[in-house]
Design an enzyme around this catalytic site. Structure first.
Site, PDB file in Angstrom:
ATOM      1  N   LYS A 175      -7.262   4.396 -19.881  1.00  0.00           N
ATOM      2  CA  LYS A 175      -7.707   4.704 -21.234  1.00  0.00           C
ATOM      3  C   LYS A 175      -6.560   4.529 -22.241  1.00  0.00           C
ATOM      4  O   LYS A 175      -6.000   3.449 -22.375  1.00  0.00           O
ATOM      5  CB  LYS A 175      -8.294   6.105 -21.270  1.00  0.00           C
ATOM      6  CG  LYS A 175      -9.367   6.363 -20.216  1.00  0.00           C
ATOM      7  CD  LYS A 175     -10.530   5.403 -20.314  1.00  0.00           C
ATOM      8  CE  LYS A 175     -11.738   5.829 -19.489  1.00  0.00           C
ATOM      9  NZ  LYS A 175     -11.500   5.960 -18.058  1.00  0.00           N
ATOM     10  N   ASP A 211      -6.639  17.625 -16.261  1.00  0.00           N
ATOM     11  CA  ASP A 211      -6.849  16.214 -16.571  1.00  0.00           C
ATOM     12  C   ASP A 211      -6.454  16.019 -18.038  1.00  0.00           C
ATOM     13  O   ASP A 211      -7.119  16.515 -18.937  1.00  0.00           O
ATOM     14  CB  ASP A 211      -8.317  15.846 -16.348  1.00  0.00           C
ATOM     15  CG  ASP A 211      -8.590  14.360 -16.539  1.00  0.00           C
ATOM     16  OD1 ASP A 211      -7.872  13.721 -17.334  1.00  0.00           O
ATOM     17  OD2 ASP A 211      -9.541  13.841 -15.925  1.00  0.00           O
ATOM     18  N   ARG A 217       0.832  -1.200   0.000  1.00  0.00           N
ATOM     19  CA  ARG A 217       0.000   0.000   0.000  1.00  0.00           C
ATOM     20  C   ARG A 217       0.868   1.251   0.000  1.00  0.00           C
ATOM     21  O   ARG A 217       0.448   2.322  -0.456  1.00  0.00           O
ATOM     22  CB  ARG A 217      -0.943  -0.014   1.218  1.00  0.00           C
ATOM     23  CG  ARG A 217      -1.848   1.210   1.293  1.00  0.00           C
ATOM     24  CD  ARG A 217      -3.064   0.968   2.198  1.00  0.00           C
ATOM     25  NE  ARG A 217      -2.701   0.412   3.478  1.00  0.00           N
ATOM     26  CZ  ARG A 217      -2.248   1.119   4.521  1.00  0.00           C
ATOM     27  NH1 ARG A 217      -2.086   2.434   4.412  1.00  0.00           N
ATOM     28  NH2 ARG A 217      -1.967   0.527   5.652  1.00  0.00           N
ATOM     29  N   TYR A 252     -15.394  15.119 -16.974  1.00  0.00           N
ATOM     30  CA  TYR A 252     -15.885  13.733 -16.957  1.00  0.00           C
ATOM     31  C   TYR A 252     -17.037  13.618 -15.959  1.00  0.00           C
ATOM     32  O   TYR A 252     -17.039  14.269 -14.903  1.00  0.00           O
ATOM     33  CB  TYR A 252     -14.729  12.808 -16.585  1.00  0.00           C
ATOM     34  CG  TYR A 252     -15.107  11.382 -16.314  1.00  0.00           C
ATOM     35  CD1 TYR A 252     -15.683  10.594 -17.301  1.00  0.00           C
ATOM     36  CD2 TYR A 252     -14.899  10.829 -15.058  1.00  0.00           C
ATOM     37  CE1 TYR A 252     -16.035   9.278 -17.050  1.00  0.00           C
ATOM     38  CE2 TYR A 252     -15.238   9.509 -14.793  1.00  0.00           C
ATOM     39  CZ  TYR A 252     -15.813   8.744 -15.797  1.00  0.00           C
ATOM     40  OH  TYR A 252     -16.157   7.447 -15.534  1.00  0.00           O
TER      41      TYR A 252
END
Length: 396
Positions: free
Chosen positions: A205, A180, A55, A108
Site C-alpha cells: 500500500k 497492523d 527462500r 481488514y
C-alpha cells in the site's frame, strides 16, 4: 587448445569494480554458491554472513527489511510476499492449538476471514470486539488469550482504536499486542512507542505506493519472536520476490513526500465532501465531527493520513452513478497508490458480511472509502463534486 572454461554454462563471476552502484542492484538469483562444505557450515552456523537459497533470504529483501526496521524503530523484521502473508506469519507462526486470539471487529476483510474461518479450523479460538471500547475488549479476554490484533485506524470506517487502553489490557493479561500499521504508517504512528509487541504492514500500500508491488512486513520487539517468525516464513514459503523488493525500495525513497502531499489533499477533500448536497456523512480523523477525534489527535497529532470515507445519501444506484461519473479516478479495491482510488466496501472488502453485519459496522450501499493520491487538489475536488452530483441525481 580450447579453454575448458569455455564449455561451462556459468564460467565467469561478476567483474570487480573500484566503484559501487548508486541504485541497489536487483539480485534475482534463487541460489548462491559456496566454495566448500566447511564454508557452507560457517554460514548456516552463523560464523560468517552469506546467502544460500533465496527462500531463506536475499539481498533485496534485506535492504527493504532494514529500511522498514529503521522506520519503525525496530530490528530483525521479515519481509514477506504480501500483507496477508505477514498476518499469517504472525498468527500461524506464533499461535498453537488451544490458544485464543482477540481481534478488533473492523480489521481488514481477509484478516477477519482468517479469524472467523481459518484459525478455528486449526484449533485456535478467536473472538472480535470493538477496539474503540476497551471495556468490550476486556470482556472478551480469556485465560488462554495469547494475542490481541488491532489496527490503529480501522478499514474502512476510519475509527481510531483505544491503543493506550488496549496496550494496558495486553500487559495485564500477558497477551502479545499486535498492531497492523498499514493505514497509519510509521510517518503517523510508531506502535512500539505505544506498547505494541509486534507490528505488521502491507508494504503493497502506501509504503511502496505505486500498485506494482505485493509485499508484507512483520517485526517483533523480542528477538526470539523474530526468530520464530523468520523460521515459519521460510518453512511456509512466504518469501518476497526480489523484484518486488527492488521496486518497493524505489517507492519508499519518496514515501515521506507522497504521504505528506496526499494527506494534505485528503484533509481538503474531507471538508469539501462535507459541504456537498448528496453526502450524508464524512469520516476523517482530523475533523472535529469524527467520533474519535480527540483520541486521533492524542495518538496521531496532526497526521490524519490519506484515507477519507464518506456515505452518499442514496444506495446502490447512487454508488454506481458515482463511480461512473468519477472520471479519471480508479474504482479499485486498493489503497496507497500515487493515484486516487475509490473503494466500495459492500461490493469488495466486506462483501462476505451479511447486510445486517455491514450495517452494524456503518457500511451501507452508499458508503465509499477514498485513498487520496497525488492529483492536483483542485482537479480532484471538482471530480468529486461532479460525481456526487451524479449520485444525487440517481437517487430518483
Amino acid at each position: 587448445m580450447k579453454n575448458s572454461r569455455g564449455s561451462l554454462v556459468r564460467p565467469h563471476p561478476l567483474p570487480g569494480s573500484a566503484s559501487r552502484p548508486v541504485v541497489t542492484p536487483l539480485s534475482p538469483s534463487v541460489v548462491y554458491a559456496s566454495d566448500t562444505p566447511d564454508a557452507l557450515d560457517d554460514q548456516y552456523e552463523g560464523r560468517v554472513f552469506g546467502y544460500t537459497y533465496s527462500r531463506e533470504g536475499h539481498p533485496n529483501g534485506d535492504v527493504v527489511a532494514a529500511r522498514l526496521d529503521e522506520m519503525e524503530g525496530a530490528s530483525g523484521g521479515i519481509v514477506t510476499g504480501s500483507g496477508m502473508s505477514a498476518v499469517s506469519a504472525v498468527l500461524l507462526g506464533l499461535l498453537k492449538q488451544g490458544d485464543h486470539v482477540l481481534g478488533g471487529n473492523q480489521l481488514y476483510g481477509r484478516s477477519l476471514r482468517m479469524m472467523a474461518e481459518d484459525l478455528p479450523r486449526l484449533g485456535i479460538d478467536t473472538s472480535l470486539a470493538d477496539p474503540c471500547d476497551v471495556d468490550a475488549m476486556r470482556a472478551a479476554i480469556r485465560p488462554e488469550t495469547k494475542m490481541i490484533l488491532v489496527e490503529v485506524v480501522s478499514n474502512p470506517t476510519l475509527r481510531v482504536a483505544d491503543i493506550a487502553g488496549i496496550a494496558a489490557l495486553a500487559k495485564e493479561s500477558g497477551a502479545l499486542l499486535v498492531i497492523d500499521n498499514t493505514f497509519t504508517t510509521p510517518r503517523a504512528f510508531r506502535p512500539f512507542d505505544h506498547g505494541a509487541d509486534i507490528v505488521i504492514h502491507s508494504v503493497t500500500k502506501l509504503l511502496a505506493g505505486h500498485s506494482d508491488v505485493m509485499l508484507g512486513y512483520a517485526v517483533a520487539r523480542d528477538p526470539a519472536l523474530n526468530d520464530r517468525l523468520r523460521v515459519f516464513g521460510v518453512t511456509a514459503g512466504l518469501t518476497a520476490s526480489p523484484f518486488d523488493c527492488w521496486l518497493a525500495e524505489r517507492g519508499m525513497l519518496s514515501f515521506d513526500l507522497r504521504f505528506d502531499r496526499s494527506q494534505e489533499t485528503a484533509a481538503r477533500l474531507a471538508d469539501h465532501l462535507a459541504g456537498l448536497d448528496g453526502v450524508k456523512r464524512v469520516l476523517y480523523p482530523m475533523r472535529a465531527d469524527h467520533p474519535d477525534h480527540a483520541r486521533a489527535v492524542q495518538l496521531l497529532g496532526d497526521q490524519g493520513c490519506n484515507m477519507v470515507s464518506f456515505e452518499l445519501t442514496g444506495g446502490r444506484a447512487s454508488a454506481n452513478a458515482f463511480t461512473k461519473a468519477a472520471d479519471g479516478l480508479s474504482f479499485a479495491p486498493t489503497l496507497g497508490d500515487v493515484g486516487t482510488t475509490l473503494s466500495h466496501p459492500a461490493s469488495s472488502s466486506h462483501r462476505a458480511l451479511t447486510p445486517d453485519r455491514r450495517a452494524a459496522l456503518g457500511i451501507s450501499e452508499g458508503f465509499f472509502r477514498v485513498s487520496v493520491g497525488l492529483e492536483d487538489p483542485d482537479a480532484l475536488l471538482q471530480i468529486m463534486t461532479d460525481a456526487v452530483a451524479a449520485a444525487r441525481a440517481a437517487e430518483g
